[in-house]
Design a protein around this motif. Structure first.
Motif, PDB file in Angstrom:
ATOM      1  N   UNK A   1       0.836  -1.206   0.000  1.00 29.83           N
ATOM      2  CA  UNK A   1       0.000   0.000   0.000  1.00 29.83           C
ATOM      3  C   UNK A   1       0.868   1.252   0.000  1.00 29.83           C
ATOM      4  N   UNK A   2       1.973   1.191   0.742  1.00 28.26           N
ATOM      5  CA  UNK A   2       2.898   2.317   0.756  1.00 28.26           C
ATOM      6  C   UNK A   2       3.521   2.552  -0.609  1.00 28.26           C
ATOM      7  N   UNK A   3       3.836   1.446  -1.316  1.00 27.85           N
ATOM      8  CA  UNK A   3       4.396   1.572  -2.653  1.00 27.85           C
ATOM      9  C   UNK A   3       3.418   2.217  -3.609  1.00 27.85           C
ATOM     10  N   UNK A   4       2.137   1.831  -3.507  1.00 31.01           N
ATOM     11  CA  UNK A   4       1.110   2.442  -4.351  1.00 31.01           C
ATOM     12  C   UNK A   4       0.954   3.923  -4.021  1.00 31.01           C
TER      13      UNK A   4
ATOM     14  N   UNK B   1      15.627   2.787  -6.649  1.00 37.04           N
ATOM     15  CA  UNK B   1      14.434   2.202  -7.242  1.00 37.04           C
ATOM     16  C   UNK B   1      13.380   1.881  -6.202  1.00 37.04           C
ATOM     17  N   UNK B   2      12.135   1.698  -6.694  1.00 34.65           N
ATOM     18  CA  UNK B   2      10.995   1.366  -5.841  1.00 34.65           C
ATOM     19  C   UNK B   2      10.352   0.090  -6.371  1.00 34.65           C
ATOM     20  N   UNK B   3      10.183  -0.907  -5.508  1.00 35.27           N
ATOM     21  CA  UNK B   3       9.471  -2.143  -5.870  1.00 35.27           C
ATOM     22  C   UNK B   3       8.134  -2.161  -5.140  1.00 35.27           C
ATOM     23  N   UNK B   4       7.413  -3.276  -5.252  1.00 41.29           N
ATOM     24  CA  UNK B   4       6.116  -3.379  -4.584  1.00 41.29           C
ATOM     25  C   UNK B   4       6.239  -3.277  -3.064  1.00 41.29           C
ATOM     26  N   UNK B   5       7.376  -3.729  -2.530  1.00 41.23           N
ATOM     27  CA  UNK B   5       7.519  -3.810  -1.076  1.00 41.23           C
ATOM     28  C   UNK B   5       8.598  -2.879  -0.536  1.00 41.23           C
TER      29      UNK B   5
END
Length: 268
Positions: free
Chosen positions: A107-110, A135-139
């Motif tokens: 949720x934080x990534x979104x 970089x940013x991943x899902x987690x």
């Protein structure tokens, strides 16, 4: 054996056909997903996006496509669609309860993707860690520190705690604290501090450097030298200002006090 084969041949062929078809769909699906992801990454519109957004969207699409692929294969192998949906829903509830922290990171990534508080290459500080966003991943979000360390931060920490982005603005103000003796001439100190950085080409002329007396300390007059520079030059400017101001104060015999303690010895 012949009787057994004659009796169950149709079922064996049917089951074998479903297994073979499932593997064909699985292999073909994996191949199609790789081509699709590669095609999306090469699209002009996709290339115009920020690197953090591209990475997040790519991971999200990949997870969604593989989920649909495995679900399709399961249905081909004979799993009833309603049973599969019910099983997935039940498993989803159990997994969500067991992985609350992970889901909060997703949720934080979104949220990071939507609000866009930083982009790849920005220098940020959060949870006591400072570095350049890789970089940013899902987690997780990864940053690279000034010491070339790779720091992995859960996305939830970036959305729930104070985050400082040092790269949002093109310029930053650099403040150097200077402590001098109470015997020092205030105007002379201010003049020396400004003159000390006059030749520093990394310091901006507008706003111009300034020096102010900020406080009467316990054992010193406390000044601040305030200069503006480009964000990428901040640390070079800061280190050079510290050196140049010390030299200038020494040249003008302005004392920088240090802690002193008076000890009285009483003989009894």
């Amino acid at each position: 054996m012949k009787d057994f084969f004659d009796k169950y041949s149709n079922q064996i062929i049917d089951i074998g056909g479903k297994i073979l078809l499932g593997f064909v769909i699985l292999i073909a699906g994996i191949w199609v997903i790789k081509i699709l992801i590669r095609g999306i990454s090469k699209a002009k519109l996709f290339k115009k996006m920020d690197a953090t957004v591209r990475g997040f969207i790519t991971n999200f699409i990949k997870v969604a496509l593989y989920f649909l692929l495995f679900s399709s294969v399961a249905i081909v192998w004979g799993f009833p669609a309603t049973t599969l949906i019910t099983t997935i829903a039940s498993a989803g509830i159990a997994i969500s309860m067991a992985l609350q922290g992970t889901l909060s990171n997703v949720a934080g990534g979104i949220l990071i993707l939507v609000t866009h508080p930083f982009k790849a290459g920005d220098v940020i500080e959060v949870s006591g860690h400072r570095g350049k966003v890789k970089g940013v991943t899902l987690i997780y979000t990864t940053i690279e520190s000034a010491n070339n360390e790779i720091i992995t931060l859960p996305n939830s920490s970036l959305t729930n705690e104070k985050l400082i982005n040092y790269s949002t603005n093109e310029t930053r103000r650099c403040v150097i604290e200077i402590h001098v003796s109470y015997d020092s001439d205030i105007e002379l100190v201010k003049k020396c501090l400004v003159e000390a950085v006059a030749d520093n080409e990394m310091i901006l002329k507008d706003p111009a450097p300034s020096a102010v007396l900020t406080e009467h300390g316990d054992s010193s007059l406390d000044f601040e030298l305030r200069v503006w520079c480009k964000s990428e030059d901040y640390w070079d400017v800061r280190f050079r200002c510290v050196e140049d101001t010390k030299r200038k104060l020494d040249e003008n015999n302005i004392e920088i006090p240090y802690p002193k303690m008076d000890v009285n010895i009483v003989n009894k």
